[in-house]
Design an enzyme around this catalytic site. Sequence first.
Site, PDB file in Angstrom:
ATOM      1  N   HIS A   6      -6.532   4.931  -6.806  1.00  0.00           N
ATOM      2  CA  HIS A   6      -5.219   4.315  -6.651  1.00  0.00           C
ATOM      3  C   HIS A   6      -4.111   5.271  -7.116  1.00  0.00           C
ATOM      4  O   HIS A   6      -3.162   4.874  -7.806  1.00  0.00           O
ATOM      5  CB  HIS A   6      -5.160   2.987  -7.406  1.00  0.00           C
ATOM      6  CG  HIS A   6      -4.264   1.971  -6.771  1.00  0.00           C
ATOM      7  ND1 HIS A   6      -2.913   2.192  -6.605  1.00  0.00           N
ATOM      8  CD2 HIS A   6      -4.529   0.754  -6.244  1.00  0.00           C
ATOM      9  CE1 HIS A   6      -2.394   1.123  -6.017  1.00  0.00           C
ATOM     10  NE2 HIS A   6      -3.347   0.242  -5.781  1.00  0.00           N
ATOM     11  N   GLU A  44      -4.433   4.818  -0.444  1.00  0.00           N
ATOM     12  CA  GLU A  44      -5.752   4.454  -0.959  1.00  0.00           C
ATOM     13  C   GLU A  44      -6.807   4.534   0.148  1.00  0.00           C
ATOM     14  O   GLU A  44      -6.880   3.641   0.981  1.00  0.00           O
ATOM     15  CB  GLU A  44      -5.701   3.026  -1.514  1.00  0.00           C
ATOM     16  CG  GLU A  44      -4.576   2.788  -2.498  1.00  0.00           C
ATOM     17  CD  GLU A  44      -4.164   1.312  -2.566  1.00  0.00           C
ATOM     18  OE1 GLU A  44      -5.036   0.425  -2.582  1.00  0.00           O
ATOM     19  OE2 GLU A  44      -2.955   1.032  -2.583  1.00  0.00           O
TER      20      GLU A  44
END
Length: 305
Positions: free
Chosen positions: A163, A272
């Site tokens: 992330h 992501e």
Amino acid sequence: MVKKEAFGEFEKYTISNDGILVSVTTLGATLTDVCFKGKNRVLSYGSPEEYLARKSYLCAIIGRYANRIENAEFKLNGELLKVTPNENGNQLHGGPDAFDRREWKAEILDDNAVKFELFSPDGDNGYPGNLTATVIYSIFKDGFRITFEAESDKDTLFAPTTHAYWQIDGSDVRDDVLTFDSEKYLPVDERLIPTGAELETADAFDFRSPKKVGGFFDHCFLLREGSDRKTVPALTLTGRDVTMELFTDFPAVQMYTGPIDGFDDYAGLALEPEVVPNSPNMPGYESPVLKKGEKYSKFVEYRFK
Ligand code: GLA
């Protein structure tokens, strides 16, 4: 070279060569620094306490399942399984106390690589199987790679991501120039669950040619099938003094522009690499099932110019 230091109660490992410096803490196997040309290109907080108090999964490893699972349930081998919900009855990013908040065990592999390992017991956030996950951060000239590996003693789900929030320019990410090897994205409902439709990347979503990020996104882009993911970047992000290419063998990338807890609006851009959101309930997409005894392996690689 690898340097180890304390990061509050945790540790931080810094891997560097002439071109690149990457720091990772054992809290969440979280990336705290990616320095290229002397500037950190990811967002970071100053202390473990702040990482634990904030809510944006800042640069952490997400597991066991990245993104959302509708109603926190899915069928595995014909059996309905419930996992721990943490957002509107859905599960987001592995549940309320997931991989991003755990202490990982670090091992220096060589001058260019550090391995982070986490044991996730049977029933962790509702998931079956004793699972051992490893994430290896390794650097090379002007870039680095994240390698995800895992093994479970029962059939389960495993679909992690990184992330990282990129701030490659240190300014508003809407001005970053993006190219995406993507022709389709997934529209979502009000709970951010994909509706099941696929839309062509038109207008604001069309990054097939370089274009400014421009505005708000929290969407999954499907990567073009058939591109050689070792040589064709999934995406390229360009700021004033740097270009970052992202290579991966994940089938999709979630692009999220914030809000980001503790930062100004549009201070960072999350990209992501992952399987599609809610994939345990979306037949027809790459399955997130990890079979008992099977060895999981995926990579994400970043090259800077
Ligand atoms: C992902 C999700 C967003 C948000 C962030 C974390 O990018 O798609 O909706 O939950 O994680 O803040």
